[in-house]
Design an enzyme around this catalytic site. Sequence first.
Site, short mmCIF file in Angstrom:
data_model
loop_
_atom_site.label_atom_id
_atom_site.label_comp_id
_atom_site.label_asym_id
_atom_site.label_seq_id
_atom_site.Cartn_x
_atom_site.Cartn_y
_atom_site.Cartn_z
N GLY A 263 13.81 56.40 2.85
CA GLY A 263 12.99 54.98 2.00
C GLY A 263 11.75 55.64 0.74
N ALA A 264 10.97 56.46 1.00
CA ALA A 264 9.65 56.30 0.40
C ALA A 264 8.95 57.39 0.76
CB ALA A 264 8.85 54.95 -0.03
N MET A 265 7.86 57.44 -0.11
CA MET A 265 6.98 58.78 0.08
C MET A 265 5.14 58.22 -0.23
SD MET A 265 6.44 61.52 1.56
CE MET A 265 4.89 62.20 2.06
N GLU A 300 3.79 52.81 2.38
CA GLU A 300 3.41 52.99 1.66
C GLU A 300 1.77 53.05 1.18
OE1 GLU A 300 5.43 55.51 2.22
OE2 GLU A 300 7.22 54.34 2.75
N GLU A 322 2.18 57.24 11.47
CA GLU A 322 3.10 56.83 11.08
C GLU A 322 3.24 55.46 12.13
OE1 GLU A 322 4.00 56.85 8.17
OE2 GLU A 322 4.72 59.06 7.93
#
Length: 872
Positions: A263-265, A300, A322
């Site tokens: 998805g994203a970082m 994020e 997470e």
Amino acid sequence: PAAIYLKDYKVPPFLIDKTELTFELDESTTVVTSKLHMRRNPTSTENTAPLVLDGGEDVKLIAVAMDDYVLPEGEYQLVDNQLVITATADNFILTCETLIEPQNNTKLEGLYRSSSMFCTQCEAEGFRHITYYLDRPDVMSVFTTTIIADNEQYPVMLSNGNEIERTQTEEGKTAVVWHDPFPKPAYLFALVAGNLEVKNDTFVTQSQREVKLQIFTEAHNIDKVDYAMEALKRSMRWDEEVYGREYDLDIFMIVAVDDFNMGAMENKGLNIFNSSCLLASPETTTDDSYLRVEAIVAHEYFHNWSGNRVTCRDWFQLSLKEGFTVFRDQTFSADMHSATVKRVEDVSFLKTAQFAEDAGPMAHPVRPASFIEISNFYTLTVYEKGAEIVRMIHTLLGAENFRKGSDLYFERHDGQAVTCDDFVAAMEAASGVDLTQFKRWYSQAGTPQVRVIGEYDESQQSYTLRLHQDTPATPGQPTKLPSHIPVRVGLLDQAGNPLSASLDGQSANEHLLELSQAEQVFEFTQVSSKPVPSLLRGFSAPVKLSYEYSSTDLLLLLSADQDGFNRWSAGQQLAVNELSQLIEQAVAGQTLSLESQLINGFNSLLVDDSLDPAMVALILNLPSQAYLSELASEIHPNAIKQARQYLKAQIANALESEFAQTYQAHRLDGEYRPDAQDIAHRSLKNLALSYWLETDSAEAKLAVVEQFESANNMTDQFAALSIAVHADHPQATQMLDAFYQQWQDEPLVVNKWLMLSAGREQENAIDNMKSLMEHEAFDLKNPNKVRSLLGGFGQNISAFHHVDGSGYRFLADQILVLDKRNPQIASRLCTPLTRWKKMTPSLSTLMKAELERIMADQLSKDVYEVISKSLA
Ligand code: B3K
Ligand code: ZN
């Protein structure tokens, strides 16, 4: 491939105080020069250990020097992609020159190309594909990065921190220097270069610092970033208000890229997003995706504290960042929209997908004890169950103590790489609550099962709840110890009113039971009439709870429980009970027949204007194929499908006019807005439409087409299309074609089309799949397209689970092809096959044969781990 173990953790023998990187970007060969300011770690006992740096098969070493001494061959070794130097000083600068080829990087890990740009993905172990490094999260370093490239082609050159210098080189290239003052592990490093447009904004923090906000995309997408920018500002404000966390750098950047494995970082100061999780516009984006964009932008951003300022000591601790960050983003979304709706959606996902993972061959504790490939452990267990653990701590401590615990955690560990134990220790210290037994949630895999029996004694006016827990065995963990389980409980009288009761001298309408023994009895007194218990309110623990409710009890909870979550839960339970009978009939080859109790319950929900339409839609949505599969002891996919269809049609026919009315009543005029209220109306309207179409009414058929053609937003247009496709509407094919014609230039919309097309149940589904793979809209290099197409195919019950095994074979073929290009994506695609043991024997044999066929190939560590564990 060998496993590595948490118990073998040792502190790094060397530290890197400063990291200076220079990238000479080029389409064929990129030169990376690194200067690492290293010293022996004073806390390591390995005083004479050699220096071992991680690299990759794709990194070519040109030269290595220690201080100014260029090491001749023989004074260093390259073994298994590692650079080993035996003789080192205690303090030195190691200089490495390496060559990499980003344009040939198909794994999308390290530095790679996505359309016309360069970008990076370094978590978990991607940095080693850029240069030799101590690529582990407990080595934190201050990075300075110089990017040299052609200014025409790459006018935008970004890395972490602040831009501190921009010059021209003698060759006429531009050199940009970025400096990030915060020490960080290499997994948070990022670099982007491209011809990008930018949207600028600012945010003033609670201490009145002005932060520059920038979102970068390719030119054609820059009109779709406004929503993400607003979501970012809402997240920044929320983290200040709810957690007291302020942003730390002067600039925060987000870049959208099309080719991305997930998805994203959360790279420090430079988040990189899959464009599907960032871009949004009313015409091209559904409500679900709007909410996803907001949640991921927040997630994020929140990592800046929970992940970056305080990071993980090792990858076994992944849930430290997470689980906590998912809990934070869930709470944020709940605050922005409806808390109950959000909870139902999250729990429904957990019970469907995480419970299935926890019951399968890949089951692992939230803090795994070992792994072969860490990329395989970015799982629902680490993320979603990890978030449930943090939520339970919140429940056990109360909001105020939880906040004190979080403050203490950040205060104690700012700038450190720590463990899940450190997180829990801060929570304990701030609250005085003992979480010793609770910590078993981190180390035990599997979903605890809680059985509850209630008994009312009228003469004593007392009510006893007897709770029994046990957790099934999981791979490597044959026996389990009791967990510490918070169970929120309320009692209702037979008319549905809240019933006060006294427990341990406390009189209240709701109580928190702490179940910590295998069996425990809770005795309520002053209970004035026979109660119906409302158990596990708000889903206060990630367990499978069972209680012998009658249909009357469930209907009462559905219509009257104070707890909105449990109203949904009661409706689901009622539906599950009915569907289970129907599934049994279908398996036995009988004609399906059942008088559904749901009809009356649903009817009263549909006519009650005081309810949140979003909740009504959630309750009316029958348990999914996937959830029913998770519940089954033996999965019969076609029987489940048949049962769901039968029940849906029966409800639809009984309530035809109510659905038609509901459909009309919740239509909105005016401009599209992705807020909770409008989303709620659309969700109920579209749910009503899908029932209505089940009745075979000509009017409903017309309404579907009319909505498809006239919708001013993607939510309504796509809902009409998918309803038509799934109900095999006579115009479904034409609608699919028209949709592609209309949106062929919008890749994110095309992906939705791919998914729906692949999920379409039809005679020649495999041939259809083959032609979709040849279609101009498909591209095997793009993870989003692969996920859409093969993910959609997994939903195609009749084709994927075809008795001739062709569906499984097709998927296995794709996994083998993809594994050579992109192991992370290939590994994820294996999930449906890992369920083979639970399938009905004929299908199970076919699935297993495909797993064995995959196993016989030359595999990546990623796919090897999943397949070998599945077959074990
Ligand atoms: N931390 C990243 C996930 C990286 C996955 C690497 N295989 C996104 C997130 O959870 O925020
Ligand atoms: Zn995350």
